[in-house]
Design an enzyme around this catalytic site. Structure first.
Site, mmCIF file in Angstrom:
data_model
loop_
_atom_site.group_PDB
_atom_site.id
_atom_site.type_symbol
_atom_site.label_atom_id
_atom_site.label_comp_id
_atom_site.label_asym_id
_atom_site.label_seq_id
_atom_site.Cartn_x
_atom_site.Cartn_y
_atom_site.Cartn_z
ATOM 1 N N ASP A 235 0.845 -1.339 -0.257
ATOM 2 C CA ASP A 235 -0.057 -0.099 0.074
ATOM 3 C C ASP A 235 0.829 1.428 -0.023
ATOM 4 O O ASP A 235 2.162 1.259 -0.273
ATOM 5 C CB ASP A 235 -0.947 0.055 1.211
ATOM 6 N N ASP B 103 1.778 3.158 2.244
ATOM 7 C CA ASP B 103 3.063 3.549 3.129
ATOM 8 C C ASP B 103 3.938 2.311 3.386
ATOM 9 O O ASP B 103 4.902 2.257 4.384
ATOM 10 C CB ASP B 103 2.788 4.212 4.413
ATOM 11 N N ASP C 56 2.967 -0.844 4.626
ATOM 12 C CA ASP C 56 2.761 -1.747 5.826
ATOM 13 C C ASP C 56 1.713 -2.811 5.578
ATOM 14 O O ASP C 56 1.792 -3.974 6.086
ATOM 15 C CB ASP C 56 2.427 -1.001 7.004
HETATM 16 C C1 G16 Z 1 -4.857 0.983 9.630
HETATM 17 C C2 G16 Z 1 -4.577 0.148 10.942
HETATM 18 C C3 G16 Z 1 -4.888 -1.280 11.025
HETATM 19 C C4 G16 Z 1 -6.104 -1.403 10.801
HETATM 20 C C5 G16 Z 1 -6.728 -0.672 9.720
HETATM 21 C C6 G16 Z 1 -8.156 -0.732 9.142
HETATM 22 O O1 G16 Z 1 -4.107 0.373 8.588
HETATM 23 O O2 G16 Z 1 -3.054 0.360 11.244
HETATM 24 O O3 G16 Z 1 -4.438 -1.765 12.027
HETATM 25 O O4 G16 Z 1 -6.667 -2.646 10.751
HETATM 26 O O5 G16 Z 1 -6.196 0.602 9.595
HETATM 27 O O6 G16 Z 1 -8.634 0.137 10.075
HETATM 28 P P1 G16 Z 1 -10.149 0.604 9.964
HETATM 29 O O7 G16 Z 1 -11.136 -0.768 9.759
HETATM 30 O O8 G16 Z 1 -10.644 1.272 11.055
HETATM 31 O O9 G16 Z 1 -10.324 1.427 8.582
HETATM 32 P P2 G16 Z 1 -3.300 1.251 7.636
HETATM 33 O O10 G16 Z 1 -2.844 0.509 6.768
HETATM 34 O O11 G16 Z 1 -4.362 2.309 7.191
HETATM 35 O O12 G16 Z 1 -2.426 1.992 8.716
#
Ligand code: G16
Length: 541
Positions: free
Chosen positions: A275, A277, A279
């Site tokens: 993605d 960044d 991760d």
């Molecule tokens: C972030 C968080 C993750 C989480 C994801 C989805 O990911 O770091 O731990 O699972 O968002 O969160 P939500 O369902 O609240 O949208 P990232 O890759 O966006 O940093």
């Protein structure tokens, strides 16, 4: 140094992962400055501290980095270690914080959200352990944003971030570092690079889609330069401020070009995407999509084949909406399995306490205690190392895994940009009816239990309530519903669907068909389509 009077902005509340807003919101005068000053205040100031700074290269990142450097200098920071060009992937930033013993770091990214002048921007603070700030800290930051009256900034020309080296901003040292080198070295320490070189040497084919985001330079260095994969293995390898118009979210919907390539009969042996960044990750084999929950389970079951985990895993953790596939592996291995709320920040305490070495989420996040963030390229290397050690294709590894542990059919259905009032009302209504669902039958499925998930951190005892609705049906099926904490437009409803098939029959169904009865029961219970007028989800993972 000058002190600027300012006024609070509404809504500077960090979500699942930092503060994410539309870029024009962040670019308003004082908006970024307020949030940074509030962050510095909430962590007890930055005087004498060492910070790491970098981001995913998205629009406004380079400008934001200059502002943060000048504010850190005004706050008396001793040193800021910045990725060249203000670039650092999130896992590389986590690694730098840990390796350099920094006090914390600021990551400029809205992760998988699109970037550009009218798309999304974000800022996240990470702690000295390299992991995202826990809720106590993000709440303290939010509290400061509500009462802020001034911020301090050094008046100085912009720092040259284009070349590695040291310079000074007032008394503060700005150290510009190669964003890739330390991270790539760490990967060499964890994985069997000789075996991986051998894999590519024998003609194994791979497509890595970096989606015009930050992993491009990392993936080229690791796969093409160090492992000998042919030039061109990494696609969309140059990070662009608007990600070339791509939505850098590695899932079947947004990485559709990669999906099409991998589903073709003559597709590569292995495919992956990451993605904005860096991760997140998506794992594919020729003709095979590996759901993130299954990927976590396969990695857990095979980690001992990888040099960095040869001694076995301490324990594993998954977010609550992630499927229970990894739980079955943990039980077989005789190790603990923890269930946390959504958000990588909840894994940090478990890793710091030595309780788990592997964590994962359904949202395409997998990682280990080598850093304190999820790590897309690490997950890709885990799979490559497992493939090299087992000498099997992705499809064969999946079939073996299901035959051994059974299969947790799994899918997430997202309804994006719903009016917030409507989404909140729908879930408030569900909350009111939660206790009465037990024993009732919907579309032939009987509710065995239902609750709203609340988490008590086993390490520090902190409690996080209201973390999603769980409805369990007799026979081991379940649906989870929650609102995303990372969107920037209205509300995104996430519906997580799961059904367990023990095997040996019924392990090769189409997941959407296998889950159709749960979708129907959920509609009868919650009325998503009826209440929103939508005919179906916007994204299916
Ligand atoms: C972030 C968080 C993750 C989480 C994801 C989805 O990911 O770091 O731990 O699972 O968002 O969160 P939500 O369902 O609240 O949208 P990232 O890759 O966006 O940093």
């Amino acid at each position: 140094m000058t002190t600027h009077a300012t006024q609070p902005f509404e809504g500077q509340k960090p979500g699942t992962s930092g503060l994410r807003k539309k870029t024009p919101v962040f670019m308003q005068p004082n908006y970024l400055e307020n949030f940074i000053q509030a962050t510095f205040d909430a962590i007890g100031g930055v005087a004498g501290k060492v910070l790491v700074l970098g981001g995913d290269g998205r629009y406004f990142g380079a400008e934001a980095a200059q502002v943060i450097l000048k504010m850190a200098a005004a706050g008396g920071a001793a040193r800021v270690i910045v990725g060249q060009g203000a670039w650092l992937s999130t896992p590389a930033a986590s690694n730098l914080i840990r390796r350099r013993g920094a006090d914390g770091g600021l990551i400029l990214s809205a992760s998988h959200n699109p970037g550009g002048p009218n798309e999304d921007f974000g800022v996240k603070y990470n702690m000295a352990n390299g992991g995202p700030a826990p809720e106590a800290v993000t709440e303290a930051i939010f509290a400061r944003t509500k009462v802020i009256t001034e911020y301090a900034k050094l008046e100085a020309p912009d720092v040259n971030l284009t070349m590695p080296g040291e310079s000074r901003l007032g008394a503060m040292v700005v150290e510009v570092v190669d964003p890739v080198a330390d991270y790539a070295d760490m990967m060499e320490e964890i994985f069997d690079f000789n075996a991986l070189r051998g894999l590519f040497h024998t003609g194994f084919t791979m497509r890595m889609d970096s989606m015009c985001a930050i992993t491009g330079p990392y993936a080229v260095e690791i796969f093409e330069n160090r492992l000998g994969a042919p030039r061109g293995t990494v696609a969309h390898e140059v990070p662009l401020p608007d990600f070339g118009g791509m939505h850098p979210d590695p899932n079947p919907t947004w990485a559709h070009a990669l999906m099409a390539e991998m589903m073709a009969e003559d597709g590569p042996d292995f495919g992956a995407a990451s993605d904005g960044d860096g991760d997140r990750n998506m794992i594919l084999g020729r003709g095979t999509y590996v759901s993130p929950s299954d990927s976590l389970a396969v990695i857990a079951a095979n980690a001992h084949l990888v040099p960095g985990y040869a001694e076995g895993l301490k324990g594993v953790a998954r977010s609550m909406p992630t499927s229970a596939a990894v739980d079955r592996v943990a039980a077989a291995l005789g190790i603990d399995c923890y269930e946390t709320p959504t958000g990588w920040k909840f894994f940090g305490n478990l890793m710091d306490a030595g309780r788990v070495s592997l964590c994962g989420e359904e949202s395409f996040g997998t990682g280990s205690d080598h850093v304190r963030e999820k790590d897309g390229l690490w997950a890709v290397l885990m799979w490559l190392n497992i493939i090299a050690a087992r000498g099997q294709s992705v499809a064969e590894i999946m079939a073996d895994h299901f035959a051994r542990f059974g299969r947790n059919y799994y899918s997430r259905h997202d309804y994006e940009a719903l009016p917030s009032d409507q989404a909140n009302a729908m879930l408030d209504d569900l909350r009111d009816r939660m206790d009465g669902l037990k024993g009732k039958t919907y579309q032939g499925l009987t509710v065995e239990s239902s609750d709203e998930f609340s988490y008590t951190d086993p390490v520090d005892g902190s409690v996080s309530a209201r973390q999603g609705f769980r409805i369990l049906f007799a026979g081991g099926s379940r649906v989870v519903l929650r609102l995303s904490g990372t969107g920037t437009e209205g509300a995104t409803l996430r519906v997580y669907l799961e059904r367990y098939a023990p095997g040996p029959e019924g392990l090769a169904e189409d997941p959407q068909q296998a889950l159709a009865p749960i979708v129907a029961a959920t509609e009868e219970i919650v009325g998503i389509r009826a209440r929103t007028g939508r005919t179906g989800p916007d994204v299916i993972t």
